[in-house]
Design a protein around this motif. Structure first.
Motif, PDB file in Angstrom:
ATOM      1  N   VAL A 142       2.487   4.992   3.906  1.00  0.00           N
ATOM      2  CA  VAL A 142       1.486   6.081   3.323  1.00  0.00           C
ATOM      3  C   VAL A 142       0.364   5.814   3.379  1.00  0.00           C
ATOM      4  CG1 VAL A 142       1.739   7.589   1.366  1.00  0.00           C
ATOM      5  CG2 VAL A 142       3.654   6.481   1.940  1.00  0.00           C
ATOM      6  N   VAL A 143      -0.478   6.723   3.931  1.00  0.00           N
ATOM      7  CA  VAL A 143      -1.806   6.508   3.713  1.00  0.00           C
ATOM      8  C   VAL A 143      -2.669   7.804   3.183  1.00  0.00           C
ATOM      9  CG1 VAL A 143      -2.329   7.584   5.983  1.00  0.00           C
ATOM     10  CG2 VAL A 143      -4.015   6.000   5.139  1.00  0.00           C
ATOM     11  N   LEU A 144      -3.631   7.306   2.349  1.00  0.00           N
ATOM     12  CA  LEU A 144      -4.529   8.380   1.829  1.00  0.00           C
ATOM     13  C   LEU A 144      -5.557   8.714   2.318  1.00  0.00           C
ATOM     14  CD1 LEU A 144      -5.152  10.150  -0.978  1.00  0.00           C
ATOM     15  CD2 LEU A 144      -6.164   8.089  -1.715  1.00  0.00           C
ATOM     16  N   LEU A 145      -5.758  10.107   2.923  1.00  0.00           N
ATOM     17  CA  LEU A 145      -6.888  10.733   3.526  1.00  0.00           C
ATOM     18  C   LEU A 145      -7.950  11.424   2.949  1.00  0.00           C
ATOM     19  CD1 LEU A 145      -4.961  11.106   6.969  1.00  0.00           C
ATOM     20  CD2 LEU A 145      -6.215   9.320   6.476  1.00  0.00           C
ATOM     21  N   PRO A 146      -9.059  11.412   3.298  1.00  0.00           N
ATOM     22  CA  PRO A 146      -9.896  12.598   2.421  1.00  0.00           C
ATOM     23  C   PRO A 146      -9.379  13.922   2.789  1.00  0.00           C
ATOM     24  CG  PRO A 146     -11.150  10.955   3.556  1.00  0.00           C
ATOM     25  CD  PRO A 146      -9.615  10.768   4.359  1.00  0.00           C
ATOM     26  N   ASP A 147      -9.642  15.019   1.987  1.00  0.00           N
ATOM     27  CA  ASP A 147      -9.380  16.377   2.513  1.00  0.00           C
ATOM     28  C   ASP A 147     -10.637  16.593   3.319  1.00  0.00           C
ATOM     29  OD1 ASP A 147     -11.769  17.139   1.114  1.00  0.00           O
ATOM     30  OD2 ASP A 147     -10.605  17.862  -0.658  1.00  0.00           O
ATOM     31  N   MET A 148     -10.332  18.101   3.944  1.00  0.00           N
ATOM     32  CA  MET A 148     -11.632  18.416   4.885  1.00  0.00           C
ATOM     33  C   MET A 148     -12.776  18.582   4.424  1.00  0.00           C
ATOM     34  SD  MET A 148      -9.348  21.397   6.801  1.00  0.00           S
ATOM     35  CE  MET A 148      -7.607  21.048   7.566  1.00  0.00           C
ATOM     36  N   ASP A 149     -12.911  18.320   3.047  1.00  0.00           N
ATOM     37  CA  ASP A 149     -14.560  18.603   2.605  1.00  0.00           C
ATOM     38  C   ASP A 149     -14.841  17.031   2.471  1.00  0.00           C
ATOM     39  OD1 ASP A 149     -14.693  21.135   2.786  1.00  0.00           O
ATOM     40  OD2 ASP A 149     -13.614  21.312   0.625  1.00  0.00           O
ATOM     41  N   VAL A 155      -6.165   4.972  -4.425  1.00  0.00           N
ATOM     42  CA  VAL A 155      -7.324   5.806  -4.769  1.00  0.00           C
ATOM     43  C   VAL A 155      -8.347   5.657  -3.915  1.00  0.00           C
ATOM     44  CG1 VAL A 155      -6.742   5.326  -7.144  1.00  0.00           C
ATOM     45  CG2 VAL A 155      -8.238   3.787  -5.964  1.00  0.00           C
ATOM     46  N   GLN A 156      -8.218   5.287  -2.867  1.00  0.00           N
ATOM     47  CA  GLN A 156      -9.645   5.043  -1.977  1.00  0.00           C
ATOM     48  C   GLN A 156      -9.104   5.742  -0.490  1.00  0.00           C
ATOM     49  OE1 GLN A 156     -10.415   0.858  -1.769  1.00  0.00           O
ATOM     50  NE2 GLN A 156     -11.721   1.216  -3.405  1.00  0.00           N
ATOM     51  N   ALA A 157      -9.988   6.132  -0.016  1.00  0.00           N
ATOM     52  CA  ALA A 157      -9.822   6.776   1.369  1.00  0.00           C
ATOM     53  C   ALA A 157      -9.308   5.582   2.522  1.00  0.00           C
ATOM     54  CB  ALA A 157     -11.161   7.322   2.320  1.00  0.00           C
ATOM     55  N   ASN A 158      -8.454   5.755   3.367  1.00  0.00           N
ATOM     56  CA  ASN A 158      -7.618   4.912   4.112  1.00  0.00           C
ATOM     57  C   ASN A 158      -7.016   3.854   3.471  1.00  0.00           C
ATOM     58  OD1 ASN A 158      -8.784   6.499   5.982  1.00  0.00           O
ATOM     59  ND2 ASN A 158     -10.088   5.136   6.941  1.00  0.00           N
ATOM     60  N   GLN A 159      -6.527   4.045   2.134  1.00  0.00           N
ATOM     61  CA  GLN A 159      -5.746   3.025   1.576  1.00  0.00           C
ATOM     62  C   GLN A 159      -4.436   3.320   1.907  1.00  0.00           C
ATOM     63  OE1 GLN A 159      -5.906   2.885  -2.621  1.00  0.00           O
ATOM     64  NE2 GLN A 159      -6.263   0.883  -2.769  1.00  0.00           N
ATOM     65  N   ALA A 160      -3.430   2.408   1.884  1.00  0.00           N
ATOM     66  CA  ALA A 160      -2.022   2.601   2.470  1.00  0.00           C
ATOM     67  C   ALA A 160      -0.908   1.759   1.840  1.00  0.00           C
ATOM     68  CB  ALA A 160      -2.167   2.290   3.949  1.00  0.00           C
ATOM     69  N   THR A 204       3.091  -3.197  -0.205  1.00  0.00           N
ATOM     70  CA  THR A 204       2.091  -3.838   0.200  1.00  0.00           C
ATOM     71  C   THR A 204       0.924  -2.707   0.495  1.00  0.00           C
ATOM     72  OG1 THR A 204       3.586  -5.495   1.357  1.00  0.00           O
ATOM     73  CG2 THR A 204       0.943  -5.392   1.865  1.00  0.00           C
ATOM     74  N   VAL A 205      -0.141  -2.899  -0.338  1.00  0.00           N
ATOM     75  CA  VAL A 205      -1.315  -2.177  -0.333  1.00  0.00           C
ATOM     76  C   VAL A 205      -2.191  -2.639   0.716  1.00  0.00           C
ATOM     77  CG1 VAL A 205      -3.052  -0.985  -1.493  1.00  0.00           C
ATOM     78  CG2 VAL A 205      -0.856  -1.139  -2.446  1.00  0.00           C
ATOM     79  N   VAL A 206      -2.804  -1.880   1.528  1.00  0.00           N
ATOM     80  CA  VAL A 206      -3.728  -2.592   2.524  1.00  0.00           C
ATOM     81  C   VAL A 206      -4.776  -1.186   2.904  1.00  0.00           C
ATOM     82  CG1 VAL A 206      -2.287  -3.909   3.810  1.00  0.00           C
ATOM     83  CG2 VAL A 206      -2.732  -1.691   4.620  1.00  0.00           C
ATOM     84  N   THR A 207      -5.967  -1.550   3.497  1.00  0.00           N
ATOM     85  CA  THR A 207      -6.860  -0.442   3.748  1.00  0.00           C
ATOM     86  C   THR A 207      -6.996  -0.565   5.193  1.00  0.00           C
ATOM     87  OG1 THR A 207      -8.338  -0.647   1.665  1.00  0.00           O
ATOM     88  CG2 THR A 207      -9.172   0.437   3.925  1.00  0.00           C
ATOM     89  N   MET A 208      -6.506   0.752   5.819  1.00  0.00           N
ATOM     90  CA  MET A 208      -6.452   0.902   7.293  1.00  0.00           C
ATOM     91  C   MET A 208      -7.817   1.247   7.749  1.00  0.00           C
ATOM     92  SD  MET A 208      -2.767   3.026   7.820  1.00  0.00           S
ATOM     93  CE  MET A 208      -2.868   3.053   9.618  1.00  0.00           C
TER      94      MET A 208
END
Length: 191
Positions: A22-29, A48-53, A59-63
């Motif tokens: 599961v990865v958190l991406l910024p919205d279109m703005d 809480v951060q862009a590309n954090q997964a 296991t939390v990583v930043t892609m």
């Protein structure tokens, strides 16, 4: 925020829906919200951060951007273009557009053609000077004026939805009976 959650849920489905990634991406703005991910064991992790997964169990990583594109590029490319938003301003107590606003019509029409749009909202607003009912009707007249101008420029009638908000939803909140030029507007949203 809703877009972030929907994108994250969609990406979870692509990953197999079993908690693989599961990865958190910024919205279109470009804004980044947060998302809580709960594993089968009941552990909750907040991204809480862009590309954090979250990969695997917890296991939390930043892609890297490259890894995100490699894994989810197809889904990201399938997102619709962001809504084009235009603000057209009016002279006080009238349906007369400012000169700067009249100049925006070619851009509106270009956005309409570029998107091959079938969904355009024309939303009228008024400032708080005057009676609430009068302001509602004034903002509707403003929206209808912009609609008529779009029709004159070749936009089909069946793609335009016209709405009036009156003095509700101001850009700049003011006291009652206060003139505010930024609130005398029509928003044109091209999807």
């Amino acid at each position: 925020m809703k877009r972030i959650i929907l994108i994250t849920l969609f990406l979870m489905m692509l990953a197999g829906c079993n908690g693989q990634t599961v990865v958190l991406l910024p919205d279109m703005d470009g804004h980044v919200g947060t998302v809580d991910v709960t594993s089968e064991t009941g552990e909750t992790v907040t991204l809480v951060q862009a590309n954090q997964a979250v990969k695997g169990k917890d296991t939390v990583v930043t892609m890297s951007d490259e890894d995100v594109q490699k894994t989810f590029g197809g889904a990201i490319a399938a997102r619709p273009e962001p809504t084009a938003k235009f603000l057209l301003y009016f002279r006080s107590d009238s349906t007369t557009l400012t000169n700067e606003s009249v100049k925006l019509f070619p851009e509106i029409m270009q956005a309409f053609h570029d998107r091959a749009s079938t969904d355009v909202s024309v939303v009228g607003h008024a400032d708080r000077a005057g009676d609430k009912d009068y302001n509602y009707k004034l903002s509707l007249r403003r929206a209808n004026k912009v609609r008529a101008m779009l029709l004159d420029k070749g936009m089909p009638a069946d793609v335009i939805q016209t709405i009036s908000h009156g003095e509700e939803n101001p850009i700049i909140p003011t006291a009652d009976n206060k003139h505010e030029p930024k609130n005398r507007r029509v928003e044109v949203l091209v999807r």
